[in-house]
Structure formats: structure tokens, C-alpha cells
Design an enzyme around this catalytic site. Structure first.
Site, PDB file in Angstrom:
ATOM      1  N   ARG A 122       0.816  -1.219   0.000  1.00 56.23           N
ATOM      2  CA  ARG A 122       0.000   0.000   0.000  1.00 56.23           C
ATOM      3  C   ARG A 122       0.844   1.262   0.000  1.00 56.23           C
ATOM      4  O   ARG A 122       0.359   2.327  -0.377  1.00 56.23           O
ATOM      5  CB  ARG A 122      -0.989  -0.022   1.177  1.00 56.23           C
ATOM      6  CG  ARG A 122      -2.269   0.686   0.828  1.00 56.23           C
ATOM      7  CD  ARG A 122      -3.381   0.695   1.865  1.00 56.23           C
ATOM      8  NE  ARG A 122      -3.471  -0.432   2.750  1.00 56.23           N
ATOM      9  CZ  ARG A 122      -2.954  -0.462   3.984  1.00 56.23           C
ATOM     10  NH1 ARG A 122      -2.295   0.578   4.444  1.00 56.23           N
ATOM     11  NH2 ARG A 122      -3.106  -1.521   4.736  1.00 56.23           N
ATOM     12  N   TYR A 146     -13.611  22.377 -12.951  1.00 54.34           N
ATOM     13  CA  TYR A 146     -14.092  21.082 -13.440  1.00 54.34           C
ATOM     14  C   TYR A 146     -15.315  20.663 -12.616  1.00 54.34           C
ATOM     15  O   TYR A 146     -15.290  20.743 -11.376  1.00 54.34           O
ATOM     16  CB  TYR A 146     -12.927  20.103 -13.244  1.00 54.34           C
ATOM     17  CG  TYR A 146     -13.115  18.704 -13.737  1.00 54.34           C
ATOM     18  CD1 TYR A 146     -13.342  18.445 -15.074  1.00 54.34           C
ATOM     19  CD2 TYR A 146     -13.006  17.622 -12.857  1.00 54.34           C
ATOM     20  CE1 TYR A 146     -13.478  17.140 -15.526  1.00 54.34           C
ATOM     21  CE2 TYR A 146     -13.126  16.321 -13.299  1.00 54.34           C
ATOM     22  CZ  TYR A 146     -13.377  16.090 -14.634  1.00 54.34           C
ATOM     23  OH  TYR A 146     -13.503  14.814 -15.071  1.00 54.34           O
ATOM     24  N   ASP A 204      -5.338  23.310 -10.066  1.00 57.68           N
ATOM     25  CA  ASP A 204      -5.546  22.207 -11.005  1.00 57.68           C
ATOM     26  C   ASP A 204      -4.849  22.610 -12.305  1.00 57.68           C
ATOM     27  O   ASP A 204      -5.318  23.475 -13.036  1.00 57.68           O
ATOM     28  CB  ASP A 204      -7.052  21.978 -11.215  1.00 57.68           C
ATOM     29  CG  ASP A 204      -7.330  20.778 -12.118  1.00 57.68           C
ATOM     30  OD1 ASP A 204      -6.458  20.415 -12.936  1.00 57.68           O
ATOM     31  OD2 ASP A 204      -8.442  20.208 -12.017  1.00 57.68           O
ATOM     32  N   LYS A 226      -4.940  12.655 -18.652  1.00 51.07           N
ATOM     33  CA  LYS A 226      -4.965  13.464 -19.867  1.00 51.07           C
ATOM     34  C   LYS A 226      -3.608  13.430 -20.577  1.00 51.07           C
ATOM     35  O   LYS A 226      -3.315  12.488 -21.286  1.00 51.07           O
ATOM     36  CB  LYS A 226      -5.412  14.892 -19.521  1.00 51.07           C
ATOM     37  CG  LYS A 226      -6.641  14.956 -18.606  1.00 51.07           C
ATOM     38  CD  LYS A 226      -7.906  14.461 -19.278  1.00 51.07           C
ATOM     39  CE  LYS A 226      -9.063  14.179 -18.334  1.00 51.07           C
ATOM     40  NZ  LYS A 226      -9.446  15.214 -17.386  1.00 51.07           N
TER      41      LYS A 226
HETATM   42  C1  LIG Z   1     -10.305  15.178 -16.252  1.00 50.75           C
HETATM   43  C2  LIG Z   1     -10.021  16.259 -15.292  1.00 50.75           C
HETATM   44  C3  LIG Z   1      -9.908  16.011 -13.929  1.00 50.75           C
HETATM   45  C4  LIG Z   1     -10.187  14.649 -13.327  1.00 50.75           C
HETATM   46  O1  LIG Z   1      -9.347  13.683 -13.786  1.00 50.75           O
HETATM   47  P1  LIG Z   1      -9.748  12.106 -13.797  1.00 50.75           P
HETATM   48  O2  LIG Z   1      -8.429  11.463 -13.956  1.00 50.75           O
HETATM   49  O3  LIG Z   1     -10.674  11.934 -14.964  1.00 50.75           O
HETATM   50  O4  LIG Z   1     -10.413  11.814 -12.507  1.00 50.75           O
HETATM   51  C5  LIG Z   1      -9.587  17.056 -13.096  1.00 50.75           C
HETATM   52  N1  LIG Z   1      -9.401  18.294 -13.571  1.00 50.75           N
HETATM   53  C6  LIG Z   1      -9.514  18.581 -14.882  1.00 50.75           C
HETATM   54  C7  LIG Z   1      -9.278  19.970 -15.335  1.00 50.75           C
HETATM   55  C8  LIG Z   1      -9.840  17.579 -15.778  1.00 50.75           C
HETATM   56  O5  LIG Z   1      -9.996  17.863 -17.072  1.00 50.75           O
END
Ligand SMILES: *Cc1c(COP(=O)(O)O)cnc(C)c1O
Length: 413
Positions: free
Chosen positions: A69, A123, A195, A220
Site C-alpha cells: 500500500r 471542473y 488544477d 490526460k
Molecule cells: C479530467 C479532469 C480532472 C479529473 O481527472 P480524472 O483522472 O478523470 O479523474 C480534473 N481536472 C480537470 C481539469 C480535468 O480535465
């Protein structure tokens, strides 16, 4: 190498190649069997040589074997690589998704009774966290206009503990003045969380620009291939320690197989971002000149909202941008997206393939207007494009025929 003092003086491409490749994870260079990318190290149990070693209670640190873990060399290598690419970071915590990273960070920073400020272009699952998870834990969330410092100041109060920024916002692409907002936050003792999924550390050095903690959805750009999910949070020593302890308390763990896929994606991320940025900018310029298009929202495009801040603070872009149709209807916009042949219809972005999704921020915004300032109130129906690695000319031809379909019957549908 990625821990040496000289590392930060190297260029971003070189750092992307060398990051996270410590000898203990790849074998010793010059000795038989050394590999280039750290191997997939699958384990729940790590065996101790004897009872004395088990009783010694190894330090709770990355790079010290204990139990699955706490991760193993593959996850440590990815975290180390992300830290090496984020100037000012002392460490990186991995999470099973970007949303888990945002939740993990906010549950580290916030306490019952605190107020969280959230940018209005955040988001949607981040917004939902404010309305649900955090509310249940006694945290109040207030939203502010992403590009208005007065709106931020007005939303602050004595109980404000944290601000969540997202720049550019991943639907409407407004660029925030992160240095000014995080400086204003710090002056009030507010922790700023960014973010940074759109730009990644290669396009925007979040900690260097004032954020205390930088979050990314690795799903992404880092993955880049739309086949695995993960999130990260990078920070200086103090916050890194706290994030790590809270993530352990929540039982957060990521798979070594996914970490290996992310490491593989990371090696080509800079090239993919450059190719996607160039293609996106060409398409944005072309769309801007189209009679069907009211507004293109693309930080790299001169004249687009936030372009000056992008030019001032960023070192790169990506393939994600939006455009807004001149008038029309929701059904007409759906017909346009349906008419596209080379763009998949689906959530996420940053993969090698192009995607299109509708943009309807008025349904979720509470502290700022849509259409954006300077836009006509009738121009409401947006399309978000994630530009992949196809030939730009093919994507342009596809958009051209779909816009003609829209103009012929979709605009009035
Ligand atoms: C997709 C996304 C997230 C979340 O990511 P996941 O890996 O899909 O949980 C957070 N912030 C932004 C700006 C995103 O585009």
C-alpha cells in the site's frame, strides 16, 4: 540523476528523458540486465530478510520497502519523475484518478468549519465535491469569478482556508492570474491549490508561480493514450508530507502497471503537447475566420480571453480549446458534433485522438456569466475540441463539412 543539483539546469526535454530513472529501479548502468524504463514491480507483500529487519520498522518514506500500500519502485519512479519536472516540488503523491487527487488534497488542507473558495470555471466534479463530500464534512464552498480579483477578495472571509484554482478552465479556457491570486491568498493565510491539468508542469510551473499544491489529472496529457487513469499532487516539503500521510490514511494506492503506462506516456509528452498545440492553434485561427463561429476560446490565440496572461506566464499550450457558434440551438450544435467523422464523442482529453463535446457552462456556473464578457448573449452553444495527432488538414476538412451541415440546417434546427 533526477535528484542531483544540476538537474534543474537541464532543458525540459532532457529532464523528461532522465526523470525517475534511479539506478535502484532500473539496475546499475554498465552491468548486465539494466533496463531503461523502471520495471513493473508487482507486490502486496515485501519480504524481510529476517525478524531483526521486520522489527526495525523502516522509515515511512518513498524508496523504503514496507508493504504494497505504500507503493514500490514503479510508483516511486513515476512520482519521482513528476517531482523532477515540477520546479519547486519536494515530492509527489499519486492517486487513482484526477478526481481522487483533488479530493485527497482538499481533505488534507480543510477542516470542519473552514471555507473553501473555488474558481467558477472549475471542473464539474470539483464543484460537486464542494456541494457534496466537503459539505458533509462541515466545509462550506463559495465560488468566485475566475478572472475578477475583486470577486475573489469579496468571497474571502476569516474562515477561508483554501482556494482551488484551475487555469485555464477546461471548458471555457479562461486563464487566471495565478501569481496575483496566490499572492493575495498567501497574504490572508489561505492555501492555494492549482488544477494544472491543461498545461502540465511543462507549460506552467505552478509552484514557481505561487501555488502551494499543484494537482494534475495524469489521465490526460501524461497518459496521452486514453487507456489509463491516475492523478497527482506535487508540493514543497511541508505540504508533501501532509498529503502523503492523509493519502495513506485514506488507503490510496495506485497500480504499478498503470504507473508504468504513465511513465511511458511521460517520455513523449513534450512532443505530443508541441504537436497538439501547433495543430490546435492553426485550427483556432481558421475557426476564428469562419462565418458560423462567434468566438474561439483558445489561450494560445491572440485576442482570445486570457491570451496576455498565457503569454506572460506559460511556456506551452495543449490541444484543448473551445469555440462558440453564432446563434443557433442546442439541437443544431448536437447535429454539428454528430456530423464530425474524425472526432470521437466522449469525455476526457489529451489523448492521441481528437474528441468533441458540447460546452454548456451556464448550467453549472453560479458566480460569473456565460456567455463571457464581450460575447453576444445569443451566442451560447459551445463545442470543445481536444486536438490529437491526426493531420491538421484532415481535421480542418472535417470541421469544414460539419460547419456546412450546421449552417445548412443545424443553425435553425
Ligand atoms: C479530467 C479532469 C480532472 C479529473 O481527472 P480524472 O483522472 O478523470 O479523474 C480534473 N481536472 C480537470 C481539469 C480535468 O480535465
Amino acid at each position: 540523476m533526477s535528484n542531483s543539483d544540476d538537474f534543474e539546469t537541464l532543458g525540459p526535454s532532457t529532464r523528461g528523458v532522465l526523470a525517475g530513472r534511479a539506478d535502484e529501479w532500473t539496475g546499475t548502468p554498465g552491468h548486465p540486465g539494466a533496463v531503461v524504463n523502471p520495471a513493473v514491480w508487482r507486490a502486496s507483500t515485501h519480504l524481510y530478510p529476517d525478524m531483526a529487519a521486520l522489527r526495525a520498522h523502516p522509515a515511512n518514506e518513498d524508496g523504503k520497502f514496507y508493504y504494497g500500500r505504500r507503493g514500490g519502485p514503479t510508483q516511486w519512479a513515476l512520482a519521482d519523475a513528476l517531482t523532477a519536472l515540477e520546479p519547486g516540488a519536494a515530492g509527489t503523491v499519486l492517486y487513482p484518478s484526477g478526481v481522487a487527487a483533488i479530493a485527497g488534497v482538499l481533505l488534507t488542507v480543510l477542516r470542519p468549519g473552514d471555507v473553501l473558495l473555488m474558481t467558477d470555471n472549475a471542473y464539474e466534479p470539483s464543484r460537486a465535491m464542494g456541494r457534496g463530500l466537503l459539505k458533509d464534512f462541515g466545509v462550506e464552498t463559495r465560488w468566485f469569478d475566475p478572472t475578477d480579483m475583486a470577486s475573489f477578495e469579496a468571497a474571502c472571509c476569516e474562515r477561508t482556508r483554501c482556494v482551488l484554482l484551475e487555469s485555464p478552465g477546461s471548458l471555457t479556457m479562461e486563464v487566471q492570474d495565478v501569481p496575483a491570486l496566490s499572492a493575495a491568498a498567501r497574504a490572508r493565510g489561505i492555501v492555494s491549490v492549482l488544477d494544472n491539468t491543461w498545461a502540465s508542469a511543462l507549460g506552467f510551473a505552478g509552484l514557481r508561480h505561487g501555488a502551494d499544491i499543484v494537482v494534475m489529472s495524469l489521465t490526460k496529457h501524461v497518459s496521452g493514450h486514453s487507456d489509463c487513469m491516475m492523478g497527482s499532487a506535487s508540493a514543497g516539503e511541508e505540504w508533501y508530507r501532509k498529503l502523503r500521510v492523509r493519502s495513506q490514511g485514506l488507503g490510496i494506492v495506485t497500480s504499478p502497471d498503470d504507473a508504468a503506462l504513465m511513465l511511458r506516456g511521460l517520455r513523449t509528452m513534450k512532443l505530443r503537447l508541441e504537436a497538439e498545440t501547433a495543430s490546435a492553434l492553426a485550427l483556432a485561427q481558421w475557426l476564428e475566420a469562419r462565418p458560423e463561429v462567434a468566438r474561439v476560446l483558445c489561450p494560445m490565440l491572440p485576442g482570445s480571453p486570457g491570451h496576455e496572461l498565457w503569454q506572460r506566464d506559460f511556456t506551452g499550450g495543449c490541444g484543448l480549446f473551445s469555440f462558440v457558434l453564432k446563434g443557433g440551438t442546442s439541437a443544431g450544435r448536437d447535429a454539428l458534433i454528430d456530423a464530425l467523422n474524425l472526432f470521437g464523442i466522449g469525455y476526457s482529453w489529451g489523448g492521441f485522438e481528437s474528441l468533441a463535446t458540447p460546452v454548456d457552462p451556464q448550467a453549472i456556473r453560479t458566480a460569473s456569466a456565460w456567455p463571457l464578457k464581450g460575447m453576444d448573449s445569443g451566442d451560447r452553444f459551445g463545442v470543445r475540441l481536444s486536438i490529437g495527432l491526426e493531420d491538421t488538414a484532415d481535421l480542418m476538412a472535417d470541421l469544414d463539412q460539419a460547419l456546412r451541415v450546421w449552417a445548412a440546417d443545424g443553425a435553425a434546427a
